[in-house]
Design a protein around this motif. Structure first.
Motif, PDB file in Angstrom:
ATOM      1  N   LEU A 215       8.862 -74.099  20.737  1.00  0.00           N
ATOM      2  CA  LEU A 215       9.098 -74.668  22.132  1.00  0.00           C
ATOM      3  C   LEU A 215       7.804 -75.482  22.781  1.00  0.00           C
ATOM      4  O   LEU A 215       6.907 -75.017  22.782  1.00  0.00           O
ATOM      5  CB  LEU A 215       9.613 -73.682  23.248  1.00  0.00           C
ATOM      6  N   MET A 216       8.182 -76.763  22.803  1.00  0.00           N
ATOM      7  CA  MET A 216       7.050 -77.727  23.247  1.00  0.00           C
ATOM      8  C   MET A 216       7.079 -77.920  24.762  1.00  0.00           C
ATOM      9  O   MET A 216       5.946 -78.343  25.228  1.00  0.00           O
ATOM     10  CB  MET A 216       7.070 -79.072  22.420  1.00  0.00           C
ATOM     11  N   GLY A 217       8.301 -77.754  25.255  1.00  0.00           N
ATOM     12  CA  GLY A 217       8.204 -77.876  26.683  1.00  0.00           C
ATOM     13  C   GLY A 217       9.345 -77.348  27.378  1.00  0.00           C
ATOM     14  O   GLY A 217      10.433 -77.027  26.637  1.00  0.00           O
ATOM     15  N   LEU A 218       9.440 -77.274  28.819  1.00  0.00           N
ATOM     16  CA  LEU A 218      10.558 -76.838  29.427  1.00  0.00           C
ATOM     17  C   LEU A 218      10.502 -77.173  30.752  1.00  0.00           C
ATOM     18  O   LEU A 218       9.393 -77.247  31.542  1.00  0.00           O
ATOM     19  CB  LEU A 218      10.175 -75.111  29.462  1.00  0.00           C
ATOM     20  N   PHE A 219      11.704 -77.442  31.363  1.00  0.00           N
ATOM     21  CA  PHE A 219      11.947 -77.919  32.683  1.00  0.00           C
ATOM     22  C   PHE A 219      12.443 -76.521  33.367  1.00  0.00           C
ATOM     23  O   PHE A 219      13.559 -75.930  33.122  1.00  0.00           O
ATOM     24  CB  PHE A 219      13.001 -78.864  32.838  1.00  0.00           C
ATOM     25  N   SER A 220      11.900 -76.327  34.499  1.00  0.00           N
ATOM     26  CA  SER A 220      12.355 -75.209  35.355  1.00  0.00           C
ATOM     27  C   SER A 220      12.567 -75.596  36.920  1.00  0.00           C
ATOM     28  O   SER A 220      11.676 -76.165  37.503  1.00  0.00           O
ATOM     29  CB  SER A 220      11.272 -74.216  35.565  1.00  0.00           C
TER      30      SER A 220
ATOM     31  N   THR B  38      15.629 -73.082  51.591  1.00  0.00           N
ATOM     32  CA  THR B  38      14.389 -72.775  51.946  1.00  0.00           C
ATOM     33  C   THR B  38      13.977 -71.571  50.793  1.00  0.00           C
ATOM     34  O   THR B  38      14.678 -70.865  50.200  1.00  0.00           O
ATOM     35  CB  THR B  38      14.683 -71.680  53.297  1.00  0.00           C
ATOM     36  N   GLY B  39      12.633 -71.609  50.681  1.00  0.00           N
ATOM     37  CA  GLY B  39      12.071 -70.828  49.539  1.00  0.00           C
ATOM     38  C   GLY B  39      12.126 -71.143  48.293  1.00  0.00           C
ATOM     39  O   GLY B  39      11.833 -70.699  47.295  1.00  0.00           O
ATOM     40  N   GLN B  40      12.850 -72.394  47.809  1.00  0.00           N
ATOM     41  CA  GLN B  40      13.157 -72.932  46.627  1.00  0.00           C
ATOM     42  C   GLN B  40      11.593 -73.561  46.005  1.00  0.00           C
ATOM     43  O   GLN B  40      10.956 -74.104  46.688  1.00  0.00           O
ATOM     44  CB  GLN B  40      13.843 -74.108  46.759  1.00  0.00           C
ATOM     45  N   LEU B  41      11.347 -73.087  44.967  1.00  0.00           N
ATOM     46  CA  LEU B  41      10.163 -73.216  44.135  1.00  0.00           C
ATOM     47  C   LEU B  41      10.219 -74.734  43.822  1.00  0.00           C
ATOM     48  O   LEU B  41      11.603 -75.302  43.709  1.00  0.00           O
ATOM     49  CB  LEU B  41       9.855 -72.310  42.975  1.00  0.00           C
ATOM     50  N   PRO B  42       9.122 -75.496  43.467  1.00  0.00           N
ATOM     51  CA  PRO B  42       9.296 -77.012  43.231  1.00  0.00           C
ATOM     52  C   PRO B  42       9.520 -77.058  41.782  1.00  0.00           C
ATOM     53  O   PRO B  42       9.605 -75.916  40.954  1.00  0.00           O
ATOM     54  CB  PRO B  42       7.781 -77.403  43.235  1.00  0.00           C
ATOM     55  N   ASN B  43      10.331 -78.112  41.417  1.00  0.00           N
ATOM     56  CA  ASN B  43      10.667 -78.033  39.952  1.00  0.00           C
ATOM     57  C   ASN B  43       9.223 -78.245  39.206  1.00  0.00           C
ATOM     58  O   ASN B  43       8.463 -78.968  39.650  1.00  0.00           O
ATOM     59  CB  ASN B  43      11.411 -79.556  39.974  1.00  0.00           C
ATOM     60  N   THR B  44       9.396 -77.736  37.869  1.00  0.00           N
ATOM     61  CA  THR B  44       8.203 -77.768  37.151  1.00  0.00           C
ATOM     62  C   THR B  44       8.460 -78.098  35.694  1.00  0.00           C
ATOM     63  O   THR B  44       9.298 -77.546  35.159  1.00  0.00           O
ATOM     64  CB  THR B  44       7.508 -76.350  37.219  1.00  0.00           C
ATOM     65  N   VAL B  45       7.462 -78.868  35.070  1.00  0.00           N
ATOM     66  CA  VAL B  45       7.467 -79.223  33.863  1.00  0.00           C
ATOM     67  C   VAL B  45       6.458 -78.334  33.098  1.00  0.00           C
ATOM     68  O   VAL B  45       5.196 -78.504  33.370  1.00  0.00           O
ATOM     69  CB  VAL B  45       7.661 -80.743  33.430  1.00  0.00           C
ATOM     70  N   TYR B  46       6.648 -77.683  32.137  1.00  0.00           N
ATOM     71  CA  TYR B  46       5.810 -76.904  31.472  1.00  0.00           C
ATOM     72  C   TYR B  46       5.753 -77.645  29.927  1.00  0.00           C
ATOM     73  O   TYR B  46       6.669 -77.816  29.450  1.00  0.00           O
ATOM     74  CB  TYR B  46       6.310 -75.615  30.860  1.00  0.00           C
ATOM     75  N   LEU B  47       4.234 -77.770  29.672  1.00  0.00           N
ATOM     76  CA  LEU B  47       4.080 -78.466  28.188  1.00  0.00           C
ATOM     77  C   LEU B  47       3.408 -77.417  27.537  1.00  0.00           C
ATOM     78  O   LEU B  47       2.293 -76.856  28.303  1.00  0.00           O
ATOM     79  CB  LEU B  47       3.178 -79.819  28.583  1.00  0.00           C
ATOM     80  N   TYR B  48       3.815 -76.974  26.363  1.00  0.00           N
ATOM     81  CA  TYR B  48       3.082 -76.082  25.762  1.00  0.00           C
ATOM     82  C   TYR B  48       2.181 -76.454  24.573  1.00  0.00           C
ATOM     83  O   TYR B  48       2.610 -77.109  23.658  1.00  0.00           O
ATOM     84  CB  TYR B  48       4.308 -74.959  24.916  1.00  0.00           C
TER      85      TYR B  48
END
Length: 124
Positions: free
Chosen positions: A44-49, A62-72
């Protein structure tokens, strides 16, 4: 490299992705890998959360975390070491744009079809 790739996104994508955070980690966490049925962290090289733009309401919850892209990082470096057809920067940009595609509401299948169409266009 990820910051540079984000900064170089063309409009309107750049504005639409302005609130997406980008995080770099060595590897995906074990529970993430298990969720995808992966045995190796190098798979896994990346993930969208988060919640993609097409799934979000007019007003964020309310309380929704920001969208995040993870690069591994280690998985990306491993891929780069095994494939000499792209620079490291090109691979980072590709993974980042792929994960941002999920922010825009595209599935993996949608993005594979777009990439195949772009490759076919390049060959013409």
């Amino acid at each position: 490299m990820a910051s540079k790739a984000l900064a170089e996104l063309p409009e309107p994508f750049k504005s639409l992705a302005a609130d997406v955070t980008c995080s770099v980690a060595e590897f995906a966490e074990d529970d993430i890998l298990e969720g995808f049925g992966m045995e190796s962290p190098f798979e896994l090289m990346g993930l969208f959360s988060g919640i993609g733009l097409t799934e979000d309401g007019a007003v964020p919850q309310t309380g929704q975390l920001p969208n995040t892209v993870y690069l591994y990082r280690r998985a990306i470096l491993d891929y780069w070491a095994e494939h000499d057809d792209n620079t490291l920067g090109e691979i980072v940009t590709h993974v980042l744009i792929h994960e941002l595609g999920h922010h825009f509401g595209f599935s993996d299948e949608d993005m594979e079809a777009l990439e195949a169409a772009a490759d076919a266009e390049e060959r013409l």
